[in-house]
Design an enzyme around this catalytic site. Sequence first.
Site, PDB file in Angstrom:
ATOM      1  CB  CYS A   7      -1.036  -0.011   0.988  1.00 31.33           C
ATOM      2  SG  CYS A   7      -0.277   0.145   2.789  1.00 31.33           S
ATOM      3  NE  ARG A  13      -4.472   1.687   1.925  1.00 32.65           N
ATOM      4  CZ  ARG A  13      -4.135   2.625   0.695  1.00 32.65           C
ATOM      5  NH1 ARG A  13      -5.251   2.274  -0.406  1.00 32.65           N
ATOM      6  NH2 ARG A  13      -3.100   3.153   0.420  1.00 32.65           N
ATOM      7  CG  ASP A 124      -5.324   5.845   2.366  1.00 32.48           C
ATOM      8  OD1 ASP A 124      -5.229   5.344   3.494  1.00 32.48           O
ATOM      9  OD2 ASP A 124      -4.268   6.557   2.050  1.00 32.48           O
TER      10      ASP A 124
HETATM   11  P1  4NP Z   1      -1.943   2.954   4.102  1.00 27.80           P
HETATM   12  O1  4NP Z   1      -2.388   4.199   4.750  1.00 27.80           O
HETATM   13  O2  4NP Z   1      -1.126   3.298   2.687  1.00 27.80           O
HETATM   14  O3  4NP Z   1      -2.854   1.944   3.892  1.00 27.80           O
HETATM   15  O4  4NP Z   1      -0.777   2.526   4.767  1.00 27.80           O
HETATM   16  C1  4NP Z   1      -1.476   5.401   4.522  1.00 27.80           C
HETATM   17  C2  4NP Z   1      -0.646   5.781   5.693  1.00 27.80           C
HETATM   18  C3  4NP Z   1       0.257   7.047   5.655  1.00 27.80           C
HETATM   19  C4  4NP Z   1      -0.227   7.868   4.624  1.00 27.80           C
HETATM   20  C5  4NP Z   1      -0.968   7.531   3.630  1.00 27.80           C
HETATM   21  C6  4NP Z   1      -1.726   6.397   3.512  1.00 27.80           C
HETATM   22  N1  4NP Z   1       0.748   9.179   4.903  1.00 27.80           N
HETATM   23  O5  4NP Z   1       0.613   9.743   3.789  1.00 27.80           O
HETATM   24  O6  4NP Z   1       1.526   9.161   5.552  1.00 27.80           O
END
Ligand code: 4NP
Length: 161
Positions: A7, A13, A124
């Site tokens: 991800c 995720r 997300d």
């Molecule tokens: P993930 O969610 O891709 O599902 O782990 C996110 C976690 C952090 C960030 C973006 C999406 N961020 O921009 O820090």
Amino acid sequence: MRLLVVCLGNICRSPMAEGMLRARIEASPLAGQVILDSVGTGNWHAGEPPDPRAITTAARHGVDISGLRARQLSRDDYSRHDWLLCADRDNLRDVRARGPAEAHSRCALLLEWAGMAADTDVRDPYTGDDAEFEAVWAMLDRAAHGVVTRLEGELRARESA
Ligand code: 4NP
């Protein structure tokens, strides 16, 4: 068989998917035959545990992901894993763009790979609330059955090859 879930941040995720799929696979006839890992395309959270909301959501469903630590996708991941399964279409585009052409066909959308034809992206939940994390868990739970079924087929094909 080695699966890598990808991800963006590797704190919401993909660690939820890693923890859930590991639990489901270890409770299936595939136990001991599949190695799972997860990464992010970004490095902002490298070394950190999953988001507290992801840890709480998984724990509510009996899965402990608190020991996982985020890391960024690396060049070695393309040769080390049989499949790179991406949470959404942006992740898939990035993962293909950074990897060798040889690996393109082994990069896929997790939900499509699991046979969930109507769904493509695991959205997300980072800027959302607890309900969004719960919705992600429910979607991954529906995908897990398809993942196990597909893996059973792939491992059978390998054994007879
Ligand atoms: P993930 O969610 O891709 O599902 O782990 C996110 C976690 C952090 C960030 C973006 C999406 N961020 O921009 O820090």
